[in-house]
Design a protein around this motif. Structure first.
Motif, PDB file in Angstrom:
ATOM      1  N   ASN A  13       0.824  -1.210   0.000  1.00 58.99           N
ATOM      2  CA  ASN A  13       0.000   0.000   0.000  1.00 58.99           C
ATOM      3  C   ASN A  13       0.856   1.257   0.000  1.00 58.99           C
ATOM      4  O   ASN A  13       0.589   2.207  -0.749  1.00 58.99           O
ATOM      5  CB  ASN A  13      -0.936   0.007   1.211  1.00 58.99           C
ATOM      6  CG  ASN A  13      -2.023  -1.044   1.104  1.00 58.99           C
ATOM      7  OD1 ASN A  13      -2.469  -1.384   0.005  1.00 58.99           O
ATOM      8  ND2 ASN A  13      -2.444  -1.576   2.244  1.00 58.99           N
ATOM      9  N   ILE A  14       1.895   1.270   0.840  1.00 57.85           N
ATOM     10  CA  ILE A  14       2.794   2.431   0.877  1.00 57.85           C
ATOM     11  C   ILE A  14       3.549   2.548  -0.438  1.00 57.85           C
ATOM     12  O   ILE A  14       3.739   3.652  -0.966  1.00 57.85           O
ATOM     13  CB  ILE A  14       3.758   2.323   2.074  1.00 57.85           C
ATOM     14  CG1 ILE A  14       2.979   2.387   3.385  1.00 57.85           C
ATOM     15  CG2 ILE A  14       4.803   3.442   2.028  1.00 57.85           C
ATOM     16  CD1 ILE A  14       3.840   2.245   4.623  1.00 57.85           C
ATOM     17  N   GLN A  15       3.983   1.424  -0.996  1.00 60.23           N
ATOM     18  CA  GLN A  15       4.649   1.439  -2.301  1.00 60.23           C
ATOM     19  C   GLN A  15       3.789   2.160  -3.334  1.00 60.23           C
ATOM     20  O   GLN A  15       4.261   3.047  -4.054  1.00 60.23           O
ATOM     21  CB  GLN A  15       4.904   0.010  -2.783  1.00 60.23           C
ATOM     22  CG  GLN A  15       5.970  -0.760  -2.053  1.00 60.23           C
ATOM     23  CD  GLN A  15       6.082  -2.181  -2.598  1.00 60.23           C
ATOM     24  OE1 GLN A  15       5.398  -2.552  -3.562  1.00 60.23           O
ATOM     25  NE2 GLN A  15       6.930  -2.977  -1.974  1.00 60.23           N
ATOM     26  N   ASN A  16       2.521   1.759  -3.412  1.00 60.48           N
ATOM     27  CA  ASN A  16       1.627   2.301  -4.438  1.00 60.48           C
ATOM     28  C   ASN A  16       1.364   3.791  -4.240  1.00 60.48           C
ATOM     29  O   ASN A  16       1.361   4.568  -5.200  1.00 60.48           O
ATOM     30  CB  ASN A  16       0.299   1.536  -4.423  1.00 60.48           C
ATOM     31  CG  ASN A  16       0.457   0.097  -4.885  1.00 60.48           C
ATOM     32  OD1 ASN A  16       1.409  -0.232  -5.605  1.00 60.48           O
ATOM     33  ND2 ASN A  16      -0.452  -0.766  -4.469  1.00 60.48           N
ATOM     34  N   ILE A  17       1.136   4.190  -2.988  1.00 57.72           N
ATOM     35  CA  ILE A  17       0.838   5.597  -2.709  1.00 57.72           C
ATOM     36  C   ILE A  17       2.049   6.477  -2.994  1.00 57.72           C
ATOM     37  O   ILE A  17       1.955   7.496  -3.694  1.00 57.72           O
ATOM     38  CB  ILE A  17       0.390   5.770  -1.250  1.00 57.72           C
ATOM     39  CG1 ILE A  17      -0.962   5.085  -1.025  1.00 57.72           C
ATOM     40  CG2 ILE A  17       0.301   7.251  -0.886  1.00 57.72           C
ATOM     41  CD1 ILE A  17      -1.385   5.014   0.424  1.00 57.72           C
ATOM     42  N   VAL A  18       3.206   6.082  -2.474  1.00 55.13           N
ATOM     43  CA  VAL A  18       4.425   6.870  -2.672  1.00 55.13           C
ATOM     44  C   VAL A  18       4.771   6.958  -4.153  1.00 55.13           C
ATOM     45  O   VAL A  18       5.093   8.029  -4.678  1.00 55.13           O
ATOM     46  CB  VAL A  18       5.598   6.258  -1.873  1.00 55.13           C
ATOM     47  CG1 VAL A  18       6.923   6.897  -2.285  1.00 55.13           C
ATOM     48  CG2 VAL A  18       5.369   6.444  -0.379  1.00 55.13           C
ATOM     49  N   SER A  19       4.678   5.827  -4.832  1.00 59.30           N
ATOM     50  CA  SER A  19       4.997   5.800  -6.261  1.00 59.30           C
ATOM     51  C   SER A  19       4.066   6.719  -7.052  1.00 59.30           C
ATOM     52  O   SER A  19       4.517   7.484  -7.921  1.00 59.30           O
ATOM     53  CB  SER A  19       4.900   4.368  -6.778  1.00 59.30           C
ATOM     54  OG  SER A  19       5.172   4.322  -8.163  1.00 59.30           O
ATOM     55  N   ALA A  20       2.786   6.674  -6.744  1.00 58.65           N
ATOM     56  CA  ALA A  20       1.812   7.488  -7.481  1.00 58.65           C
ATOM     57  C   ALA A  20       2.092   8.985  -7.303  1.00 58.65           C
ATOM     58  O   ALA A  20       2.066   9.756  -8.272  1.00 58.65           O
ATOM     59  CB  ALA A  20       0.398   7.157  -7.011  1.00 58.65           C
TER      60      ALA A  20
END
Length: 229
Positions: A13-20
């Motif tokens: 979840n953190i990966q996706n948010i930070v990446s976005a």
């Protein structure tokens, strides 16, 4: 594409948010689940900045940070669920440039990423030419290679230890307040305690016990040479 940022985080979840959020700002983002995978990236196509979680499977973030700092001054932002002051100090002393505690605002992370890239750009483009080496008595600092020699012996120091020692050597006998040292070494956007300064001095004194690094009581510190006591 903009600057390349490596994100080392095992929470999807953190990966996706930070990446976005980072991609929206034009950054090229590469995600790693482990520090071991991130190290392979570093050896093949190194990012311009790391965003690094501390609690990772296998090699933890502290160890990865140390390994990167042995090779490069690339900016590192540490993120962690730990919120104790000592964890912040340890993360920064191992070479981290900034620290965010989970849960954090993605917008705040982006703001800090921009500040660090701006600081790195100014440092690389606006610094005045300086002498490669500085020597006082038996202390020799090689600025280009970031190496410390004292009484003919080389000493291993962290990024912040080197920065403080160089600052004091280039301003020998000048007393710096703890607040000044925080700003000059950690940057004017660091919001931690001045305990970080005391901890850094303690580490330098332990490594270089004969160095005349004096406490100016109630104020700060100075490196004293050539003055009568």
């Amino acid at each position: 594409m903009g600057n390349r940022i490596g994100v080392v985080e095992d929470d999807v979840n953190i990966q996706n948010i930070v990446s976005a959020y980072l991609k929206k700002e034009g950054y090229d983002v590469i995600i790693s689940d482990t520090a071991e995978a991130a190290w392979e990236i570093w050896e093949t196509y190194p990012p311009d900045m790391w965003i690094l979680d501390i609690m990772l499977p296998g090699m933890d973030g502290y160890e990865f940070c140390k390994k990167i700092r042995n090779e490069s001054e690339v900016p590192i932002i540490i993120i962690s669920a730990k919120d104790e002051e000592i964890d912040k100090i340890l993360g920064l002393e191992l070479g981290g440039d900034d620290y965010l505690t989970k849960p954090f605002s993605p917008r705040e992370l982006v703001a800090r990423v921009k500040r660090l890239f701006k600081r790195a750009f100014l440092k690389n483009n606006n610094e005045e030419p300086t002498q490669e080496k500085v020597k006082i008595d038996q202390l020799l600092i090689n600025k280009e290679e970031r190496r410390i020699f004292y009484k003919g012996e080389e000493y291993e120091v962290t990024t912040k230890e080197f920065d403080m020692l160089l600052l004091l050597v280039e301003n020998v006998n000048r007393a710096f307040s703890r607040e000044e040292l925080l700003i000059k070494i950690w940057g004017d956007d660091y919001f931690g305690s001045d305990r970080a300064v005391d901890d850094l001095v303690k580490r330098l004194r332990k490594k270089l016990p004969d160095l005349p690094l004096e406490t100016v009581w109630g104020f700060g510190y100075r490196l004293r040479y050539g003055e009568e006591t």
